[in-house]
Enzyme design. Structure first.
Site, PDB file in Angstrom:
ATOM      1  N   ASP A  10       0.746  -1.278   0.380  1.00  0.00           N
ATOM      2  CA  ASP A  10       0.161   0.286   0.416  1.00  0.00           C
ATOM      3  C   ASP A  10       0.590   1.281   0.175  1.00  0.00           C
ATOM      4  O   ASP A  10       1.164   2.163   0.833  1.00  0.00           O
ATOM      5  CB  ASP A  10      -1.207   0.314   1.260  1.00  0.00           C
ATOM      6  CG  ASP A  10      -0.572  -0.331   2.775  1.00  0.00           C
ATOM      7  OD1 ASP A  10       0.960  -0.439   2.657  1.00  0.00           O
ATOM      8  OD2 ASP A  10      -0.865   0.815   3.465  1.00  0.00           O
ATOM      9  N   HIS A 244       9.207  -0.395   9.113  1.00  0.00           N
ATOM     10  CA  HIS A 244       7.747  -1.913   9.357  1.00  0.00           C
ATOM     11  C   HIS A 244       8.261  -2.688   8.600  1.00  0.00           C
ATOM     12  O   HIS A 244       8.781  -4.026   8.318  1.00  0.00           O
ATOM     13  CB  HIS A 244       7.024  -1.450   9.055  1.00  0.00           C
ATOM     14  CG  HIS A 244       5.869  -0.281  10.155  1.00  0.00           C
ATOM     15  ND1 HIS A 244       6.166  -0.967  11.906  1.00  0.00           N
ATOM     16  CD2 HIS A 244       6.288   0.994   9.870  1.00  0.00           C
ATOM     17  CE1 HIS A 244       5.454   0.706  12.519  1.00  0.00           C
ATOM     18  NE2 HIS A 244       5.509   1.428  11.994  1.00  0.00           N
TER      19      HIS A 244
HETATM   20  O1  RIB Z   1       1.948  -0.504  10.704  1.00  0.00           O
HETATM   21  C1  RIB Z   1       2.194  -0.119   9.862  1.00  0.00           C
HETATM   22  C2  RIB Z   1       1.962  -0.345   8.580  1.00  0.00           C
HETATM   23  O2  RIB Z   1       0.792   0.494   8.213  1.00  0.00           O
HETATM   24  C3  RIB Z   1       3.560  -0.695   7.597  1.00  0.00           C
HETATM   25  O3  RIB Z   1       2.347  -1.733   6.153  1.00  0.00           O
HETATM   26  C4  RIB Z   1       2.207   0.755   7.120  1.00  0.00           C
HETATM   27  O4  RIB Z   1       2.956   0.882   5.550  1.00  0.00           O
HETATM   28  C5  RIB Z   1       1.072   0.971   7.273  1.00  0.00           C
HETATM   29  O5  RIB Z   1       0.265   0.284   5.972  1.00  0.00           O
HETATM   30 CA    CA Z   2       2.523  -0.541   4.128  1.00  0.00          CA
END
Ligand code: RIB
Ligand code: CA
Length: 315
Positions: A10, A244
């Site tokens: 995303d 992340h």
């Molecule tokens: O919680 C973090 C996640 O949420 C990551 O993948 C960030 O890009 C959003 O998609």
């Molecule tokens: Ca993400």
């Protein structure tokens, strides 16, 4: 041996960092990016992935448009917080040109199905957004569930609070039903959640090395990531931004970066804890555990790998 991977993104700032990490990893062959919704609309996710790939000189990587919202909703609108974390355009309000190409005609779901049949266990699917596309693929062709390799997902929170609310992590919150089906599908899932990603922080000391290199890609990535660092240090009160999505890619390359807790998991679907990722009582006594939940990370080694691999692509 190189492993084929699909990134399901995303795209989002840390998703864009995950693209760079994947392209900077000689152990991986990125055969395609499938777009999902979350930080941005699915159309913007496609746009960002194509534009980022063009800046990185990798117009050979195809991008596929995925499902635009969960089955429990009629449509999707990004949460207001998403624009604060990632910018309204998903890439820190930095302006980069649209790519000269467009997304593939085939859908993300069809590309996932075809790739699983083609590569079987040699393919690692890495979702870093909602779990909607992979579950749509399971429903369209359930036979892929018998031949698919491991899934390394960024999402969830087992031993720490969520980042949407006390219980729920953002990617799971987009489509809790799909994440629950994925966890209980019997497929091996490595869950790279907030338990570990919040231990991996990038600071402006890191992004300045990209900017100082003077490349277009280095400047863009530094400006984009500084937007995210500014938000996290201001609003979340941590010393940098959490990496992340790149950590999920890193774990696909080298699982020894994390300690995995073998566990059967599910997702709360009702009430105030909707979206919580938790151990499944129904699977507690089952000696076969299908999820490995990352609960510890060698953050120092990961950050070294991150700077080396991402740096090799940007500078
Ligand atoms: O919680 C973090 C996640 O949420 C990551 O993948 C960030 O890009 C959003 O998609
Ligand atoms: Ca993400």
């Amino acid at each position: 041996m190189t492993r084929k991977i699909i990134l399901d993104l995303d795209t989002g700032i840390d998703d864009a960092l995950a693209i760079a990490y994947a392209l900077g990893s000689p152990e991986l062959d990125l055969i395609g990016i499938t777009a999902t919704y979350g930080n941005v609309l699915v159309e913007q996710s496609v746009r960002n992935s194509l534009a980022v790939l063009e800046i990185l000189g990798r117009t050979d990587v195809p991008v596929f448009i995925g499902v635009s919202h969960s089955r429990t909703a009629d449509s999707f609108t990004p949460a207001r917080i998403s624009a604060l974390v990632h910018g309204g355009n998903g890439i820190g309000e930095v302006e980069i040109p649209d790519a000269r190409r467009v997304a593939e005609r085939r859908s993300a779901v069809d590309f996932i199905i075809e790739s699983v049949h083609r590569y079987g266990e040699d393919l690692i699917y890495i979702p870093t957004g909602a779990s909607t596309n992979i579950v749509a693929a399971f429903e369209k062709d359930p036979t892929i569930m018998d031949v698919m390799g491991p899934i390394v997902m960024m999402g969830g929170a087992l031993t720490v609070e969520g980042n949407v609310n006390r219980w729920t992590e953002a990617n799971i919150s987009q489509d809790p039903e799909a994440a629950d089906l994925l966890f209980r599908s019997g497929i091996e899932v490595i869950m790279v959640g907030l338990d570990v990603t919040h231990q991996t922080l990038l600071t402006k000391a890191g992004t300045s090395t990209w900017r100082d290199s003077g490349t277009e890609a280095g400047r863009f990535y530094a400006d984009m990531t500084d937007y995210y660092i500014d938000f996290e240090t201001r609003a979340v009160d941590i010393a940098g931004c959490a990496l992340h999505d790149p950590l999920a890619v890193a774990v696909a390359v080298d699982p020894s970066l994390v300690t995995l807790l073998p566990i059967n998991m599910r997702v709360d679907l009702e009430g105030p804890t909707r979206g919580r990722t938790i151990g499944d009582l129904a699977g507690l006594a089952n000696p076969v555990k299908t999820v490995g939940a990352a609960v510890e990370v060698d953050a120092e080694r990961f950050l070294e790998e991150f700077m080396t691999r991402v740096g090799s692509v940007l500078t």
